[in-house]
Write an enzyme that holds these catalytic residues in place. Structure first.
Site, PDB file in Angstrom:
ATOM      1  N   PRO A  11       0.787  -1.229   0.000  1.00 16.27           N
ATOM      2  CA  PRO A  11       0.000   0.000   0.000  1.00 16.27           C
ATOM      3  C   PRO A  11       0.825   1.288   0.000  1.00 16.27           C
ATOM      4  O   PRO A  11       1.827   1.392   0.706  1.00 16.27           O
ATOM      5  CB  PRO A  11      -0.832  -0.099   1.289  1.00 16.27           C
ATOM      6  N   ASN A  12       0.348   2.206  -0.807  1.00 15.80           N
ATOM      7  CA  ASN A  12       0.865   3.578  -0.929  1.00 15.80           C
ATOM      8  C   ASN A  12       2.183   3.679  -1.684  1.00 15.80           C
ATOM      9  O   ASN A  12       2.639   4.786  -1.973  1.00 15.80           O
ATOM     10  CB  ASN A  12       0.995   4.237   0.452  1.00 15.80           C
ATOM     11  N   ARG A  19       5.742  12.211  -2.526  1.00 19.02           N
ATOM     12  CA  ARG A  19       5.642  12.798  -1.188  1.00 19.02           C
ATOM     13  C   ARG A  19       6.664  12.155  -0.267  1.00 19.02           C
ATOM     14  O   ARG A  19       7.182  11.093  -0.548  1.00 19.02           O
ATOM     15  CB  ARG A  19       4.233  12.572  -0.618  1.00 19.02           C
ATOM     16  N   TYR A  24      11.567   8.498   1.909  1.00 24.48           N
ATOM     17  CA  TYR A  24      11.540   7.428   0.894  1.00 24.48           C
ATOM     18  C   TYR A  24      12.322   7.757  -0.374  1.00 24.48           C
ATOM     19  O   TYR A  24      12.393   6.928  -1.282  1.00 24.48           O
ATOM     20  CB  TYR A  24      10.078   7.111   0.538  1.00 24.48           C
ATOM     21  N   ASN A  76       8.147  -5.713  -0.664  1.00 26.04           N
ATOM     22  CA  ASN A  76       7.995  -4.548   0.202  1.00 26.04           C
ATOM     23  C   ASN A  76       6.494  -4.435   0.474  1.00 26.04           C
ATOM     24  O   ASN A  76       5.743  -3.883  -0.340  1.00 26.04           O
ATOM     25  CB  ASN A  76       8.525  -3.272  -0.443  1.00 26.04           C
ATOM     26  N   ALA A  79       2.961  -0.906   4.862  1.00 18.81           N
ATOM     27  CA  ALA A  79       2.475  -0.981   6.243  1.00 18.81           C
ATOM     28  C   ALA A  79       1.918  -2.358   6.601  1.00 18.81           C
ATOM     29  O   ALA A  79       1.847  -2.703   7.786  1.00 18.81           O
ATOM     30  CB  ALA A  79       1.419   0.098   6.471  1.00 18.81           C
ATOM     31  N   GLU A 100      12.434  -9.778   2.196  1.00 18.12           N
ATOM     32  CA  GLU A 100      11.740  -8.567   2.650  1.00 18.12           C
ATOM     33  C   GLU A 100      12.597  -7.348   2.287  1.00 18.12           C
ATOM     34  O   GLU A 100      13.806  -7.355   2.524  1.00 18.12           O
ATOM     35  CB  GLU A 100      11.556  -8.632   4.171  1.00 18.12           C
ATOM     36  N   HIS A 102      12.805  -2.966   2.372  1.00 16.40           N
ATOM     37  CA  HIS A 102      12.278  -1.661   2.786  1.00 16.40           C
ATOM     38  C   HIS A 102      13.214  -0.551   2.328  1.00 16.40           C
ATOM     39  O   HIS A 102      14.438  -0.699   2.398  1.00 16.40           O
ATOM     40  CB  HIS A 102      12.131  -1.573   4.310  1.00 16.40           C
ATOM     41  N   ARG A 109      12.553   3.980  13.264  1.00 15.08           N
ATOM     42  CA  ARG A 109      11.349   4.814  13.180  1.00 15.08           C
ATOM     43  C   ARG A 109      10.392   4.494  14.342  1.00 15.08           C
ATOM     44  O   ARG A 109      10.827   4.017  15.376  1.00 15.08           O
ATOM     45  CB  ARG A 109      10.713   4.613  11.794  1.00 15.08           C
TER      46      ARG A 109
HETATM   47  O1  CA2 Z   1      10.489   1.790   4.165  1.00 21.43           O
HETATM   48  C1  CA2 Z   1       9.680   1.105   3.531  1.00 21.43           C
HETATM   49  O2  CA2 Z   1       9.897   0.640   2.425  1.00 21.43           O
HETATM   50  C2  CA2 Z   1       8.286   0.850   4.151  1.00 21.43           C
HETATM   51  O3  CA2 Z   1       7.862  -0.452   3.767  1.00 21.43           O
HETATM   52  C3  CA2 Z   1       7.367   1.897   3.559  1.00 21.43           C
HETATM   53  C4  CA2 Z   1       5.964   1.838   4.145  1.00 21.43           C
HETATM   54  C5  CA2 Z   1       6.011   1.862   5.672  1.00 21.43           C
HETATM   55  O4  CA2 Z   1       4.718   1.690   6.197  1.00 21.43           O
HETATM   56  C6  CA2 Z   1       6.932   0.774   6.229  1.00 21.43           C
HETATM   57  O5  CA2 Z   1       6.977   0.905   7.630  1.00 21.43           O
HETATM   58  C7  CA2 Z   1       8.317   0.906   5.662  1.00 21.43           C
HETATM   59  C8  CA2 Z   1       5.133   3.019   3.671  1.00 21.43           C
HETATM   60  C9  CA2 Z   1       5.041   3.172   2.206  1.00 21.43           C
HETATM   61  C10 CA2 Z   1       4.348   4.449   1.910  1.00 21.43           C
HETATM   62  O6  CA2 Z   1       4.921   5.016   0.760  1.00 21.43           O
HETATM   63  C11 CA2 Z   1       4.729   6.340   0.533  1.00 21.43           C
HETATM   64  C12 CA2 Z   1       5.334   6.837  -0.581  1.00 21.43           C
HETATM   65  C13 CA2 Z   1       5.209   8.169  -0.862  1.00 21.43           C
HETATM   66  C14 CA2 Z   1       4.467   9.000  -0.041  1.00 21.43           C
HETATM   67  C15 CA2 Z   1       3.867   8.494   1.066  1.00 21.43           C
HETATM   68  C16 CA2 Z   1       3.992   7.150   1.352  1.00 21.43           C
END
Ligand code: CA2
Length: 144
Positions: A11-12, A19, A24, A76, A79, A100, A102, A109
């Site tokens: 997701p996301n 953003r 990221y 990946n 969340a 896995e 990330h 975090r």
């Molecule tokens: O660090 C990572 O790759 C995560 O998997 C990213 C997830 C987060 O929930 C994990 O704890 C770590 C979040 C991905 C959200 O991606 C976004 C990308 C652009 C803007 C907002 C969120």
């Protein structure tokens, strides 16, 4: 016929590069796909990169990776990493190795990111290198 590595994104991650670049980075998922495809070509592998905001899609794709005989999966789970017993069980249910991945290092975090249901089932974890995490995971998958 070259072997395929599935690269599954949760997701996301479709918003990557738009953003929160301080966490990221500024690369988009398409940028990451391009980087992986370039390296995969050198390694004699194929990349099948997908993204979904739906947990069940990720479960189905893990099953599919095994069914088609994929060499490995880079996952990946976003969340869902920190919440999904279903993904944990799916990883355990297949023989295909799952790495896995990330972008950030969840352990540096918030506390709710310190537990990984994915990591507890995965063969290995690579985190904290930004987009390079995916490339390092591909190197690992290529040597399995
Ligand atoms: O660090 C990572 O790759 C995560 O998997 C990213 C997830 C987060 O929930 C994990 O704890 C770590 C979040 C991905 C959200 O991606 C976004 C990308 C652009 C803007 C907002 C969120």
């Amino acid at each position: 016929m070259s072997e395929t590595v599935y690269v599954l994104n949760g997701p996301n991650l479709n918003l990557l590069g738009t953003r929160e670049p301080e966490i990221y980075g500024s690369a988009t998922l398409d940028d990451i796909a391009g980087m992986l495809e370039d390296r995969a070509r050198e390694l004699g592998l194929e990349i099948d990169l997908r993204q979904s905001n739906h947990e069940g899609h990720l479960v189905d794709w893990l099953h599919e990776a095994q069914a088609v005989g994929a060499k490995g999966v880079l996952l990946n789970a976003g969340a869902f990493t920190h919440t999904s017993v279903a993904l944990h069980d799916a990883i355990k249910a297949i023989r295909t190795p799952v790495i896995e991945v990330h972008l950030s290092n969840p352990h540096t975090r918030e506390a709710f990111r310190h537990k990984s249901y994915v990591g507890m089932a995965a063969k290995a974890t690579i985190a904290g290198f930004g987009p390079l995490s995916y490339l390092l995971a591909l190197e690992g998958a290529s040597r399995l």
